[in-house]
Design a protein around this motif. Structure first.
Motif, PDB file in Angstrom:
ATOM      1  N   MET A  84       0.850  -1.173   0.000  1.00 55.01           N
ATOM      2  CA  MET A  84       0.000   0.000   0.000  1.00 55.01           C
ATOM      3  C   MET A  84       0.892   1.230   0.000  1.00 55.01           C
ATOM      4  SD  MET A  84      -2.754   1.429   2.774  1.00 55.01           S
ATOM      5  CE  MET A  84      -1.496   2.272   3.724  1.00 55.01           C
ATOM      6  N   GLU A  85       0.518   2.223  -0.775  1.00 56.12           N
ATOM      7  CA  GLU A  85       1.265   3.477  -0.815  1.00 56.12           C
ATOM      8  C   GLU A  85       0.388   4.603  -0.309  1.00 56.12           C
ATOM      9  OE1 GLU A  85       2.906   4.283  -4.660  1.00 56.12           O
ATOM     10  OE2 GLU A  85       4.040   2.411  -4.699  1.00 56.12           O
ATOM     11  N   GLU A  86       0.960   5.420   0.574  1.00 61.82           N
ATOM     12  CA  GLU A  86       0.256   6.605   1.052  1.00 61.82           C
ATOM     13  C   GLU A  86       0.380   7.714   0.010  1.00 61.82           C
ATOM     14  OE1 GLU A  86       0.688   7.806   5.251  1.00 61.82           O
ATOM     15  OE2 GLU A  86       2.110   6.117   5.369  1.00 61.82           O
ATOM     16  N   THR A  87      -0.639   8.539  -0.033  1.00 63.27           N
ATOM     17  CA  THR A  87      -0.616   9.699  -0.911  1.00 63.27           C
ATOM     18  C   THR A  87      -0.399  10.954  -0.072  1.00 63.27           C
ATOM     19  OG1 THR A  87      -3.026   9.819  -0.784  1.00 63.27           O
ATOM     20  CG2 THR A  87      -2.092   8.639  -2.665  1.00 63.27           C
ATOM     21  N   GLY A  88      -0.010  12.020  -0.711  1.00 60.86           N
ATOM     22  CA  GLY A  88       0.315  13.255  -0.006  1.00 60.86           C
ATOM     23  C   GLY A  88      -0.838  13.882   0.750  1.00 60.86           C
ATOM     24  N   ASP A  89      -2.057  13.538   0.387  1.00 63.58           N
ATOM     25  CA  ASP A  89      -3.227  14.124   1.041  1.00 63.58           C
ATOM     26  C   ASP A  89      -3.698  13.333   2.255  1.00 63.58           C
ATOM     27  OD1 ASP A  89      -4.320  11.879  -0.141  1.00 63.58           O
ATOM     28  OD2 ASP A  89      -5.797  12.976  -1.336  1.00 63.58           O
ATOM     29  N   GLY A  90      -2.923  12.322   2.687  1.00 69.08           N
ATOM     30  CA  GLY A  90      -3.280  11.519   3.845  1.00 69.08           C
ATOM     31  C   GLY A  90      -4.024  10.250   3.496  1.00 69.08           C
ATOM     32  N   GLY A  91      -4.351  10.068   2.247  1.00 71.17           N
ATOM     33  CA  GLY A  91      -5.013   8.846   1.790  1.00 71.17           C
ATOM     34  C   GLY A  91      -3.990   7.820   1.342  1.00 71.17           C
ATOM     35  N   GLY A  92      -4.419   6.889   0.564  1.00 69.31           N
ATOM     36  CA  GLY A  92      -3.524   5.873   0.031  1.00 69.31           C
ATOM     37  C   GLY A  92      -4.294   4.817  -0.717  1.00 69.31           C
ATOM     38  N   HIS A  93      -3.548   3.869  -1.274  1.00 66.94           N
ATOM     39  CA  HIS A  93      -4.173   2.778  -2.017  1.00 66.94           C
ATOM     40  C   HIS A  93      -3.194   1.620  -2.146  1.00 66.94           C
ATOM     41  CE1 HIS A  93      -2.180   5.409  -4.968  1.00 66.94           C
ATOM     42  NE2 HIS A  93      -1.784   4.260  -5.497  1.00 66.94           N
ATOM     43  N   PHE A  94      -3.755   0.422  -2.293  1.00 68.73           N
ATOM     44  CA  PHE A  94      -2.931  -0.748  -2.564  1.00 68.73           C
ATOM     45  C   PHE A  94      -2.440  -0.661  -3.996  1.00 68.73           C
ATOM     46  CE2 PHE A  94      -4.377  -2.515   1.315  1.00 68.73           C
ATOM     47  CZ  PHE A  94      -3.584  -3.615   1.592  1.00 68.73           C
ATOM     48  N   THR A  95      -1.195  -1.044  -4.203  1.00 69.33           N
ATOM     49  CA  THR A  95      -0.631  -1.055  -5.553  1.00 69.33           C
ATOM     50  C   THR A  95      -0.471  -2.472  -6.080  1.00 69.33           C
ATOM     51  OG1 THR A  95       1.615  -0.993  -4.655  1.00 69.33           O
ATOM     52  CG2 THR A  95       0.579   1.126  -5.247  1.00 69.33           C
ATOM     53  N   ARG A  96      -0.475  -3.453  -5.173  1.00 64.30           N
ATOM     54  CA  ARG A  96      -0.386  -4.845  -5.610  1.00 64.30           C
ATOM     55  C   ARG A  96      -0.571  -5.776  -4.430  1.00 64.30           C
ATOM     56  NH1 ARG A  96       5.375  -7.355  -5.422  1.00 64.30           N
ATOM     57  NH2 ARG A  96       4.518  -8.815  -6.882  1.00 64.30           N
ATOM     58  N   ALA A  97      -0.892  -7.015  -4.763  1.00 72.16           N
ATOM     59  CA  ALA A  97      -0.914  -8.103  -3.785  1.00 72.16           C
ATOM     60  C   ALA A  97      -0.208  -9.283  -4.427  1.00 72.16           C
ATOM     61  CB  ALA A  97      -2.342  -8.480  -3.409  1.00 72.16           C
ATOM     62  N   LEU A  98       0.519 -10.007  -3.619  1.00 70.45           N
ATOM     63  CA  LEU A  98       1.206 -11.200  -4.092  1.00 70.45           C
ATOM     64  C   LEU A  98       0.792 -12.364  -3.203  1.00 70.45           C
ATOM     65  CD1 LEU A  98       3.276 -12.645  -5.887  1.00 70.45           C
ATOM     66  CD2 LEU A  98       5.050 -11.919  -4.267  1.00 70.45           C
ATOM     67  N   LEU A  99       0.121 -13.330  -3.809  1.00 67.58           N
ATOM     68  CA  LEU A  99      -0.263 -14.547  -3.103  1.00 67.58           C
ATOM     69  C   LEU A  99       0.801 -15.603  -3.383  1.00 67.58           C
ATOM     70  CD1 LEU A  99      -4.080 -14.617  -3.993  1.00 67.58           C
ATOM     71  CD2 LEU A  99      -2.905 -13.402  -2.150  1.00 67.58           C
ATOM     72  N   ARG A 100       1.167 -16.350  -2.344  1.00 64.14           N
ATOM     73  CA  ARG A 100       2.190 -17.389  -2.475  1.00 64.14           C
ATOM     74  C   ARG A 100       1.640 -18.729  -1.982  1.00 64.14           C
ATOM     75  NH1 ARG A 100       5.273 -13.158  -0.062  1.00 64.14           N
ATOM     76  NH2 ARG A 100       6.669 -12.194  -1.551  1.00 64.14           N
ATOM     77  N   PRO A 101       0.645 -19.265  -2.688  1.00 59.81           N
ATOM     78  CA  PRO A 101       0.075 -20.530  -2.233  1.00 59.81           C
ATOM     79  C   PRO A 101       1.077 -21.674  -2.356  1.00 59.81           C
ATOM     80  CG  PRO A 101      -1.017 -19.757  -4.238  1.00 59.81           C
ATOM     81  CD  PRO A 101      -0.011 -18.732  -3.860  1.00 59.81           C
ATOM     82  N   GLN A 102       1.153 -22.454  -1.284  1.00 60.99           N
ATOM     83  CA  GLN A 102       1.952 -23.675  -1.270  1.00 60.99           C
ATOM     84  C   GLN A 102       0.951 -24.822  -1.180  1.00 60.99           C
ATOM     85  OE1 GLN A 102       4.279 -22.886   2.224  1.00 60.99           O
ATOM     86  NE2 GLN A 102       5.851 -21.816   1.067  1.00 60.99           N
ATOM     87  N   VAL A 103       0.883 -25.589  -2.255  1.00 61.47           N
ATOM     88  CA  VAL A 103      -0.132 -26.618  -2.396  1.00 61.47           C
ATOM     89  C   VAL A 103       0.523 -27.993  -2.381  1.00 61.47           C
ATOM     90  CG1 VAL A 103      -1.943 -27.528  -3.915  1.00 61.47           C
ATOM     91  CG2 VAL A 103      -1.526 -25.059  -3.793  1.00 61.47           C
ATOM     92  N   GLU A 104      -0.108 -28.907  -1.673  1.00 63.02           N
ATOM     93  CA  GLU A 104       0.316 -30.308  -1.698  1.00 63.02           C
ATOM     94  C   GLU A 104      -0.808 -31.108  -2.330  1.00 63.02           C
ATOM     95  OE1 GLU A 104       2.286 -32.510   1.793  1.00 63.02           O
ATOM     96  OE2 GLU A 104       0.196 -33.225   1.789  1.00 63.02           O
ATOM     97  N   VAL A 105      -0.445 -31.960  -3.313  1.00 63.96           N
ATOM     98  CA  VAL A 105      -1.430 -32.811  -3.988  1.00 63.96           C
ATOM     99  C   VAL A 105      -1.141 -34.271  -3.688  1.00 63.96           C
ATOM    100  CG1 VAL A 105      -1.914 -31.139  -5.810  1.00 63.96           C
ATOM    101  CG2 VAL A 105      -0.104 -32.828  -6.149  1.00 63.96           C
ATOM    102  N   ALA A 106      -2.122 -35.117  -3.961  1.00 62.63           N
ATOM    103  CA  ALA A 106      -2.057 -36.526  -3.562  1.00 62.63           C
ATOM    104  C   ALA A 106      -1.106 -37.366  -4.403  1.00 62.63           C
ATOM    105  CB  ALA A 106      -3.453 -37.139  -3.590  1.00 62.63           C
TER     106      ALA A 106
END
Length: 160
Positions: A98-120
């Motif tokens: 998340m990045e803050e903006t100069g006016d006191g607000g902000g927004h997310f710029t990205r998300a990274l999911l790192r799923p670790q999956v085990e299969v049968a």
């Protein structure tokens, strides 16, 4: 044209941080609150500690990231079940920026999911990897945000 099915969700957020003088000043109140929904245990919420919140409570930024990770996992488990891939374990170590903006607000710029999956079994591994794209396409939450949600998935075989 058939009508879309709609689902409505309700939550309640109650501020618990009035120290006696309300929001008299920036430092005169706590950011604590409770998030609840009918029939569910409440979540203790606050602001991020960078914004005078309590580190021992969930903040909205964490909850947004958790919603993305949960939604991807649930969509993934669905496409695996339908596609004949038996998932035996699943863990995700997600991060969001998340990045803050100069006016006191902000927004997310990205998300990274790192799923670790085990299969049968080994013959399921390649399909298990490819199904992350389908899960992403189906995820209600990822389809609702205006920033990229990327994935770095790994797949292992049970007992290997």
């Amino acid at each position: 044209m058939p009508s879309a099915r709609q689902h409505t969700y309700e939550t309640e957020v109650v501020w618990t941080g009035n120290l006696g003088t309300g929001t008299d000043s920036y430092r005169s109140y706590r950011r604590t609150h409770e998030v609840s929904a009918a029939g569910l245990p409440p979540l203790a919420g606050s602001a991020d500690p960078h914004f005078r919140g309590d580190a021992d409570r969930w903040n909205p930024e964490q909850l947004l990231l958790a919603a993305l990770a949960q939604c991807h996992m649930l969509s993934y488990l669905h496409v695996c079940a339908v596609g004949g891939v038996v998932v035996t374990a699943y863990t995700d170590h997600a991060t969001g920026t998340m990045e803050e903006t100069g006016d006191g607000g902000g927004h997310f710029t990205r998300a990274l999911l790192r799923p670790q999956v085990e299969v049968a079994s080994p013959e399921m591994a390649d399909k298990a990897r490819s199904l992350h794209a389908d899960a992403h396409r189906l995820c209600f939450i990822a389809n609702s945000v205006n920033f990229p949600v990327n994935h770095e998935a790994s797949v292992t075989v049970a007992g290997a």
